[in-house]
Design a protein around this motif. Structure first.
Motif, PDB file in Angstrom:
ATOM      1  N   ASN A 144       2.410 111.165 140.479  1.00 21.44           N
ATOM      2  CA  ASN A 144       1.632 112.047 139.606  1.00 21.44           C
ATOM      3  C   ASN A 144       0.184 111.583 139.480  1.00 21.44           C
ATOM      4  OD1 ASN A 144       3.661 113.914 138.962  1.00 21.44           O
ATOM      5  ND2 ASN A 144       4.509 112.569 137.405  1.00 21.44           N
ATOM      6  N   GLN A 145      -0.002 110.255 139.339  1.00 21.25           N
ATOM      7  CA  GLN A 145      -1.368 109.733 139.234  1.00 21.25           C
ATOM      8  C   GLN A 145      -2.141 109.950 140.538  1.00 21.25           C
ATOM      9  OE1 GLN A 145      -2.877 108.443 136.528  1.00 21.25           O
ATOM     10  NE2 GLN A 145      -1.054 108.767 135.269  1.00 21.25           N
ATOM     11  N   THR A 146      -1.456 109.754 141.662  1.00 22.91           N
ATOM     12  CA  THR A 146      -2.098 109.971 142.964  1.00 22.91           C
ATOM     13  C   THR A 146      -2.475 111.440 143.147  1.00 22.91           C
ATOM     14  OG1 THR A 146      -0.801 108.148 143.915  1.00 22.91           O
ATOM     15  CG2 THR A 146      -1.823 109.692 145.454  1.00 22.91           C
ATOM     16  N   TRP A 147      -1.570 112.321 142.724  1.00 26.14           N
ATOM     17  CA  TRP A 147      -1.832 113.752 142.853  1.00 26.14           C
ATOM     18  C   TRP A 147      -3.059 114.148 142.042  1.00 26.14           C
ATOM     19  CZ3 TRP A 147      -2.217 118.000 139.711  1.00 26.14           C
ATOM     20  CH2 TRP A 147      -2.134 119.252 140.334  1.00 26.14           C
ATOM     21  N   HIS A 148      -3.152 113.662 140.800  1.00 24.22           N
ATOM     22  CA  HIS A 148      -4.304 113.967 139.956  1.00 24.22           C
ATOM     23  C   HIS A 148      -5.603 113.475 140.612  1.00 24.22           C
ATOM     24  CE1 HIS A 148      -2.413 115.729 136.480  1.00 24.22           C
ATOM     25  NE2 HIS A 148      -1.568 114.719 136.382  1.00 24.22           N
ATOM     26  N   TYR A 149      -5.543 112.315 141.227  1.00 29.94           N
ATOM     27  CA  TYR A 149      -6.741 111.774 141.881  1.00 29.94           C
ATOM     28  C   TYR A 149      -7.153 112.647 143.065  1.00 29.94           C
ATOM     29  CZ  TYR A 149      -9.668 108.760 144.741  1.00 29.94           C
ATOM     30  OH  TYR A 149     -10.696 108.270 145.508  1.00 29.94           O
TER      31      TYR A 149
END
Length: 379
Positions: free
Chosen positions: A104-109
């Motif tokens: 999820n954090q990677t996707w947001h980035y």
């Protein structure tokens, strides 16, 4: 604009507790887990604090916030399950949640930097929504399981254990209620954004401090137990000195049912694998006074006191683990915990006193003769 000052308190407290547990000399499994948990909460605070200044790069910091609710579950199992608190299945579940958080954090980035990873942007959005729903479902389930671990088998707990379970469960419930339910009744959407740092920080610190308090209570010696152990040692010495005079009569007073009951607890139930095992646990299980257990141990089983009696079985179990192929990759700390010892220092001291060498030397010296040694130990 949000006031991020509460996050500084979160980082300061969690960093201090992480260092406190990470620098302990006689570290146990719970200290490693708690240090990782505190470190993850530190990164939550750092991410929130740095977001206004570094922008999208705060999502990269968010990759290290992946050990929060999943790690609290492993901690609760370790606190309230004395023997084998978790297996590879539990670690796999916790790792899955960590992976989803990192996704999820990677996707947001990637979205923030407008990276075109997939030709079809709709596929990426559907994938994110699906992963998000799975993350919420698993995280919610883990929170419930963490709460349940404290209350599991509540009626069968001792008074001290009930007190510890009540502290943990109450704080855990209040933290979750404060973070997810109470704000919906008290604040509007805009007000919630304003008070979010205070809500998150107070909820996280409530859980962290409750864990640390329970860890302290479990480590702190019970004065009554300590006094009882000292009295038992004195009585044991007196009994050894007076053996010639009283042994024949006391042997006649030891009921065969009592010795069979003790043997059943040791051989069939393997209660010696439980940490912090006391003579009162034997007395309660067999429904006899403690002095009868102590007398049977001295005169029938020929052990000076209860601790020496239990530790001889723990050492034998540890020797078998040190020789087994399936446990060859286990650390000495894991061997100690699996054998019922509460710390590595105690295990090394007792093992060397009994065997003559430390566990590492025993494993190296007997590695080639493992099968033969296992047969001897089994006999």
């Amino acid at each position: 604009m949000q006031n991020t000052s509460p996050y500084y308190l979160l980082v300061f407290v969690c960093m201090g507790l992480m260092l406190l547990n990470g620098m302990k000399k006689d570290k146990q499994l719970i200290h490693y887990l708690f240090a990782v948990f505190c470190g993850s909460l530190c990164m939550v605070g750092v991410q929130k604090i740095s977001a206004p200044s570094i922008g999208v790069y705060s999502y990269l910091i968010g990759l290290f916030t992946c050990a929060t609710c999943n790690m609290s579950w492993l901690i609760s199992r370790t606190l309230f399950r004395e023997h084998k608190p978790f297996s590879m299945v539990h670690i796999a579940v916790a790792s899955t949640i960590a992976g989803l958080i990192m996704f999820n954090q990677t996707w947001h980035y990637l979205v923030s930097v407008d990276a075109q990873i997939f030709p079809d942007s709709q596929f990426m959005w559907r994938l994110k929504q699906g992963m998000g729903e799975i993350t919420v479902l698993l995280s919610s389930s883990i929170l419930v399981l963490s709460f349940w671990e404290a209350l599991r088998g509540y009626k069968g707990k001792t008074r001290t254990q009930k007190w510890q379970a009540t502290i943990f469960a109450s704080c855990y419930f209040l933290a979750v209620f404060n973070a997810s339910i109470l704000p919906k009744f008290l604040f509007s959407e805009s007000e919630f954004q304003q008070f979010e740092p205070l809500i998150i920080t107070s909820s996280a610190l409530l859980i962290v401090l409750a864990m640390q308090l329970v860890m302290f209570l479990q480590k702190r010696p019970n004065p009554c137990v300590t006094a009882s152990a000292e009295i038992e040692e004195v009585n044991s010495e007196r009994a050894v000195q007076a053996t010639k005079k009283v042994e024949p009569s006391e042997n006649r007073e030891i009921e065969p049912e009592l010795t069979k009951g003790i043997e059943a607890l040791i051989i069939k139930q393997q209660v010696y694998l439980q940490t912090n095992l006391k003579i009162s646990d034997f007395a309660q299980a067999l429904a006899v006074p403690e002095y009868k257990i102590s007398r049977a141990i001295r005169h029938h089983f020929k052990a000076t006191n209860f601790n020496l009696f239990i530790n001889q079985y723990r050492v034998k179990h540890a020797q078998m683990l040190l020789l087994k192929d399936e446990a060859s990759h286990w650390s000495i700390l894991s061997i100690a915990l699996e054998s019922g010892f509460s710390s590595l220092a105690t295990f090394n001291r007792v093992f060397k006193s009994s065997v003559g060498i430390n566990p590492n030397e025993f494993r190296k010296q007997n590695g080639s003769l493992a099968e033969q040694k296992l047969i001897e130990l089994a006999d």
